[in-house]
Design a protein around this motif. Structure first.
Motif, PDB file in Angstrom:
ATOM      1  N   HIS A 301       0.843  -1.198   0.000  1.00 15.44           N
ATOM      2  CA  HIS A 301       0.000   0.000   0.000  1.00 15.44           C
ATOM      3  C   HIS A 301       0.886   1.260   0.000  1.00 15.44           C
ATOM      4  CE1 HIS A 301      -3.976   1.766   0.918  1.00 15.44           C
ATOM      5  NE2 HIS A 301      -3.338   2.620   1.728  1.00 15.44           N
ATOM      6  N   CYS A 302       1.933   1.234   0.848  1.00 12.19           N
ATOM      7  CA  CYS A 302       2.824   2.392   0.977  1.00 12.19           C
ATOM      8  C   CYS A 302       3.671   2.587  -0.281  1.00 12.19           C
ATOM      9  CB  CYS A 302       3.724   2.225   2.197  1.00 12.19           C
ATOM     10  SG  CYS A 302       2.785   2.192   3.730  1.00 12.19           S
ATOM     11  N   GLU A 303       4.087   1.489  -0.893  1.00  9.46           N
ATOM     12  CA  GLU A 303       4.878   1.585  -2.126  1.00  9.46           C
ATOM     13  C   GLU A 303       4.074   2.286  -3.227  1.00  9.46           C
ATOM     14  OE1 GLU A 303       7.924   1.176  -2.694  1.00  9.46           O
ATOM     15  OE2 GLU A 303       8.729  -0.186  -1.161  1.00  9.46           O
ATOM     16  N   LYS A 304       2.769   2.049  -3.241  1.00  5.55           N
ATOM     17  CA  LYS A 304       1.911   2.728  -4.240  1.00  5.55           C
ATOM     18  C   LYS A 304       1.924   4.234  -4.018  1.00  5.55           C
ATOM     19  CE  LYS A 304      -1.351  -1.072  -4.867  1.00  5.55           C
ATOM     20  NZ  LYS A 304      -2.615  -1.569  -4.290  1.00  5.55           N
ATOM     21  N   ILE A 305       1.881   4.626  -2.756  1.00  6.19           N
ATOM     22  CA  ILE A 305       1.921   6.070  -2.435  1.00  6.19           C
ATOM     23  C   ILE A 305       3.250   6.656  -2.901  1.00  6.19           C
ATOM     24  CG2 ILE A 305       1.883   7.785  -0.575  1.00  6.19           C
ATOM     25  CD1 ILE A 305       0.171   5.771   1.049  1.00  6.19           C
ATOM     26  N   PHE A 346       2.707  14.438   6.063  1.00 12.53           N
ATOM     27  CA  PHE A 346       2.728  13.083   6.599  1.00 12.53           C
ATOM     28  C   PHE A 346       1.528  12.307   6.065  1.00 12.53           C
ATOM     29  CE2 PHE A 346       5.061  15.369  10.021  1.00 12.53           C
ATOM     30  CZ  PHE A 346       6.228  14.603  10.033  1.00 12.53           C
ATOM     31  N   VAL A 347       1.779  11.053   5.697  1.00 12.95           N
ATOM     32  CA  VAL A 347       0.686  10.160   5.332  1.00 12.95           C
ATOM     33  C   VAL A 347       0.714   9.003   6.318  1.00 12.95           C
ATOM     34  CG1 VAL A 347      -0.327   8.684   3.543  1.00 12.95           C
ATOM     35  CG2 VAL A 347       0.850  10.799   2.893  1.00 12.95           C
ATOM     36  N   ALA A 348      -0.406   8.752   6.986  1.00 16.66           N
ATOM     37  CA  ALA A 348      -0.462   7.695   7.991  1.00 16.66           C
ATOM     38  C   ALA A 348      -1.184   6.479   7.417  1.00 16.66           C
ATOM     39  CB  ALA A 348      -1.193   8.198   9.235  1.00 16.66           C
ATOM     40  N   ASN A 370      -4.647  10.658   6.352  1.00 16.15           N
ATOM     41  CA  ASN A 370      -4.858   9.249   6.684  1.00 16.15           C
ATOM     42  C   ASN A 370      -5.112   8.481   5.398  1.00 16.15           C
ATOM     43  OD1 ASN A 370      -4.922   9.496   9.644  1.00 16.15           O
ATOM     44  ND2 ASN A 370      -6.814  10.656   9.276  1.00 16.15           N
ATOM     45  N   CYS A 371      -4.422   7.373   5.227  1.00 18.13           N
ATOM     46  CA  CYS A 371      -4.676   6.526   4.056  1.00 18.13           C
ATOM     47  C   CYS A 371      -4.746   5.084   4.538  1.00 18.13           C
ATOM     48  CB  CYS A 371      -3.557   6.738   3.026  1.00 18.13           C
ATOM     49  SG  CYS A 371      -3.858   5.904   1.462  1.00 18.13           S
ATOM     50  N   PRO A 372      -5.800   4.746   5.290  1.00 17.63           N
ATOM     51  CA  PRO A 372      -5.863   3.417   5.918  1.00 17.63           C
ATOM     52  C   PRO A 372      -6.104   2.315   4.877  1.00 17.63           C
ATOM     53  CG  PRO A 372      -7.914   4.634   6.275  1.00 17.63           C
ATOM     54  CD  PRO A 372      -6.964   5.584   5.605  1.00 17.63           C
ATOM     55  N   PRO A 373      -5.355   1.216   4.992  1.00 13.91           N
ATOM     56  CA  PRO A 373      -5.560   0.079   4.070  1.00 13.91           C
ATOM     57  C   PRO A 373      -6.750  -0.744   4.551  1.00 13.91           C
ATOM     58  CG  PRO A 373      -3.732  -0.387   5.558  1.00 13.91           C
ATOM     59  CD  PRO A 373      -4.313   0.939   5.980  1.00 13.91           C
ATOM     60  N   LEU A 374      -7.929  -0.394   4.113  1.00 14.48           N
ATOM     61  CA  LEU A 374      -9.143  -1.041   4.623  1.00 14.48           C
ATOM     62  C   LEU A 374      -9.306  -2.429   4.036  1.00 14.48           C
ATOM     63  CD1 LEU A 374     -11.641   1.968   4.519  1.00 14.48           C
ATOM     64  CD2 LEU A 374     -10.217   1.175   6.419  1.00 14.48           C
ATOM     65  N   THR A 375      -9.861  -3.329   4.854  1.00 13.69           N
ATOM     66  CA  THR A 375     -10.125  -4.695   4.382  1.00 13.69           C
ATOM     67  C   THR A 375     -11.638  -4.873   4.248  1.00 13.69           C
ATOM     68  OG1 THR A 375     -10.091  -5.384   6.700  1.00 13.69           O
ATOM     69  CG2 THR A 375      -8.062  -5.689   5.427  1.00 13.69           C
ATOM     70  N   ILE A 398      -8.030   9.834   2.894  1.00 11.81           N
ATOM     71  CA  ILE A 398      -8.172   9.495   1.478  1.00 11.81           C
ATOM     72  C   ILE A 398      -7.858   8.013   1.332  1.00 11.81           C
ATOM     73  CG2 ILE A 398      -7.293   9.924  -0.847  1.00 11.81           C
ATOM     74  CD1 ILE A 398      -6.723  12.798   0.058  1.00 11.81           C
ATOM     75  N   LEU A 399      -8.790   7.252   0.801  1.00 13.05           N
ATOM     76  CA  LEU A 399      -8.631   5.798   0.813  1.00 13.05           C
ATOM     77  C   LEU A 399      -7.666   5.288  -0.247  1.00 13.05           C
ATOM     78  CD1 LEU A 399     -12.306   4.702   1.585  1.00 13.05           C
ATOM     79  CD2 LEU A 399     -10.429   5.233   3.155  1.00 13.05           C
ATOM     80  N   SER A 400      -7.692   5.889  -1.449  1.00  9.26           N
ATOM     81  CA  SER A 400      -6.820   5.384  -2.514  1.00  9.26           C
ATOM     82  C   SER A 400      -5.391   5.896  -2.335  1.00  9.26           C
ATOM     83  CB  SER A 400      -7.373   5.829  -3.873  1.00  9.26           C
ATOM     84  OG  SER A 400      -6.320   6.157  -4.746  1.00  9.26           O
ATOM     85  N   PRO A 401      -4.405   5.002  -2.399  1.00  8.82           N
ATOM     86  CA  PRO A 401      -3.015   5.442  -2.233  1.00  8.82           C
ATOM     87  C   PRO A 401      -2.599   6.465  -3.299  1.00  8.82           C
ATOM     88  CG  PRO A 401      -3.139   3.037  -2.525  1.00  8.82           C
ATOM     89  CD  PRO A 401      -4.531   3.544  -2.554  1.00  8.82           C
TER      90      PRO A 401
END
Ligand SMILES: Nc1ncnc2c1ncn2[C@@H]1O[C@H](COP(=O)(O)OP(=O)(O)OP(=O)(O)O)[C@@H](O)[C@H]1O
Ligand SMILES: *[C@@H]1O[C@H](CO)[C@@H](O)[C@H](O)[C@H]1NC(C)=O
Ligand SMILES: *[C@@H]1O[C@H](CO)[C@@H](O)[C@H](O)[C@H]1NC(C)=O
Ligand SMILES: *[C@@H]1O[C@H](CO)[C@@H](O)[C@H](O)[C@H]1NC(C)=O
Ligand SMILES: CC(=O)N[C@H]1CO[C@H](CO)[C@@H](O)[C@@H]1O
Ligand SMILES: [Mg+2]
Length: 446
Positions: A301-305, A346-348, A370-375, A398-401
């Protein structure tokens, strides 16, 4: 009207196909001259089909070549201006014919069939607009930008054309018919190009007053691209918004008498622009994105950001820290990035309960996304830990990386014109792809 399209059948072949050597570049084999105008010659490149060499001529023209004076070195200056401007547009993501600089006075470009319309875009009323619109005072500001089209026809002094006249001309170039869709694309592209150049010149305290550009159809891809050149002749620039300090070709047009001293002044002005134009490629501010992840399981997820940040030219650093399990470390990392003066977003990235973003947001004046990786199982519940905040916290979610990186870019775009230009070009390209997709769909369903 007679065909305005340059006829390549009367091109001259260059005997012995000379080799042209560029500064430290690979030499290229010059073929037939495809076209020659007042300021440049276009040559086919024997070993690079689909590309041409655009060679500047050492002269300046105004009032349709009525006044024609050789100005030594002008071609070189024009080259520099054009290549810097095209580089800026290219790096922003605008589709242009420009490929690369070949020599002091020549560049390589995609071979285009040129659309014989000059697209003029104005922010401030001046020049011929005032003559055609009596009552409008010089300095009137257009918001949105004012668009005008002129049919390229020297014999009739390039008459102004309406959209309907362009459509009725039914130009066909490189197999593409210029219809409503193509006109809309050129209209939108001209606005985006103007805004990009305007924003860039603003970093040099220069007002881009107006601009004229031309488009061509790339003979290989049939795409509409910005072609020909953008140089001093293509725009009006007023340093500090002050007409009396103008640094463009108008100085030359306004000369009462062409004396060697006057020409030196024009040339000095031209040099002023070509020196500054290089600065347009330099970033005005340095920022960075710091992505904090609660666990390395969120790495993908973070690599996409990070990838998306890189595409905007923004450095992106990844760190692992948990506000629940190691709050002392989280705050220490925060202090590290607050301490060196580099503007930071910062992106959390934290799954389940996102404590990370809110704790950061409550303890720093820098923006937090906030960019939480939701399941799928608990996402609908988990998202509230990023949304429902105690008072005094202003973090966004923001949900999308990709979109989180885009939002960070929009924050930096406020002060970094290069980032802003990439965002602007991306908006144009999205608009154009939708337009082209719809045109294709309509053609299929007929
Ligand atoms: N990438 C390209 N591929 C093909 N032709 C090009 C390209 N770039 C520019 N040209 C064309 O080369 C010709 C010569 O340029 P020049 O600017 O000297 O012409 P000009 O005398 O100013 O006439 P014009 O009014 O058409 O600009 C023009 O017709 C121009 O449109
Ligand atoms: C260009 O776009 C503007 C804004 O949408 C519109 O007002 C104008 O009519 C358009 N001109 C042409 C020639 O398409
Ligand atoms: C532009 O103007 C501002 C304010 O007058 C000044 O601080 C800045 O140095 C100028 N920038 C350039 C590139 O001239
Ligand atoms: C544009 O103008 C600037 C300064 O006025 C000058 O340095 C530059 O050479 C000019 N470019 C062209 C193509 O003439
Ligand atoms: C004479 C001159 O300034 N030539 C330049 C043309 O543009 C390219 C790209 O910016 C430069 O590398 C050349 O030096
Ligand atoms: Mg021209």
């Amino acid at each position: 009207h007679s065909s305005p399209i340059p006829d390549s059948s009367n091109s001259m072949s260059v005997p012995g196909a000379p080799l042209l050597r560029g500064t430290g570049q690979v030499s290229c084999l010059i073929g037939q001259k495809l076209n020659e105008g007042k300021t440049k010659q276009i040559f086919e490149l024997v070993d690079q089909p689909g590309l041409v060499l655009v060679q500047s001529k050492d002269q300046i023209t105004a009032g349709n070549a009525v006044r024609k004076d050789q100005m030594e070195g002008k071609a070189a200056i024009a080259n520099k201006t054009t290549s810097c401007v095209f580089k800026l547009l290219q790096e922003s993501g605008i589709k242009t014919a420009f490929v690369k600089q070949q020599s002091d006075t020549a560049f390589i470009a995609a071979h285009c069939e040129m659309i014989p319309i000059e697209w003029v875009c104005r922010r401030v009323a001046t020049g011929s607009f005032l003559k055609r619109n009596p009552g409008v005072k010089e300095g009137y500001r257009f918001s949105p930008l004012k668009m005008e089209m002129f049919f390229k026809d020297d014999a009739n002094n390039d008459p102004q054309w309406s959209e309907e006249q362009i459509l009725e001309a039914k130009f066909s170039l490189a197999g593409l018919t210029i219809g409503k869709c193509e006109v809309d694309i050129m209209n939108r592209s001209t606005v985006a190009i103007f805004e990009i150049l305007e924003k860039s010149w603003a970093t040099q305290n220069c007002t881009l007053v107006d601009m004229k550009i031309e488009f061509g159809v790339n003979v290989k891809t049939q795409e509409i691209v910005l072609a020909d050149v953008i140089d001093n002749d293509s725009w009006r620039l007023w340093p500090a918004g002050d007409r009396s300090q103008q640094k463009d070709k108008q100085v030359y047009r306004d000369l009462k008498e062409v004396t060697p001293e006057a020409m030196q002044m024009v040339k000095r002005n031209f040099e002023w622009v070509s020196e500054r134009v290089k600065l347009l490629l330099e970033s005005q501010s340095r920022g960075r994105v710091v992505v904090l992840m609660g666990s390395t399981s969120d790495m993908a997820h973070c690599e996409k950001i990070k990838k998306a940040c890189t595409s905007y030219g923004i450095p992106c650093i990844l760190r692992v820290t948990s506000a629940h399990k190691g709050p002392d470390e989280t705050l220490r990392i925060k202090a590290e990035y607050e301490g060196d003066g580099v503007p930071t977003v910062f992106v959390a990235v934290a799954g389940r309960s996102n404590g990370l973003g809110p704790v950061m947001s409550g303890n720093t004046a820098y923006p937090v996304i906030n960019c939480p990786p939701l399941t799928p199982d608990w996402g609908a519940q988990d998202v509230w830990s990023s949304l429902r905040m105690p008072s005094g916290l202003g973090c966004s979610t923001i949900l999308s990386p990709d979109a989180a990186a885009q939002f960070a870019a929009q924050i930096f775009g406020l002060t970094d014109h290069l980032v802003w230009c990439k965002l602007r070009a991306s908006m144009l390209n999205t608009w154009v792809s939708l337009k082209v997709a719809d045109k294709k769909l309509q053609a299929c369903s007929v």
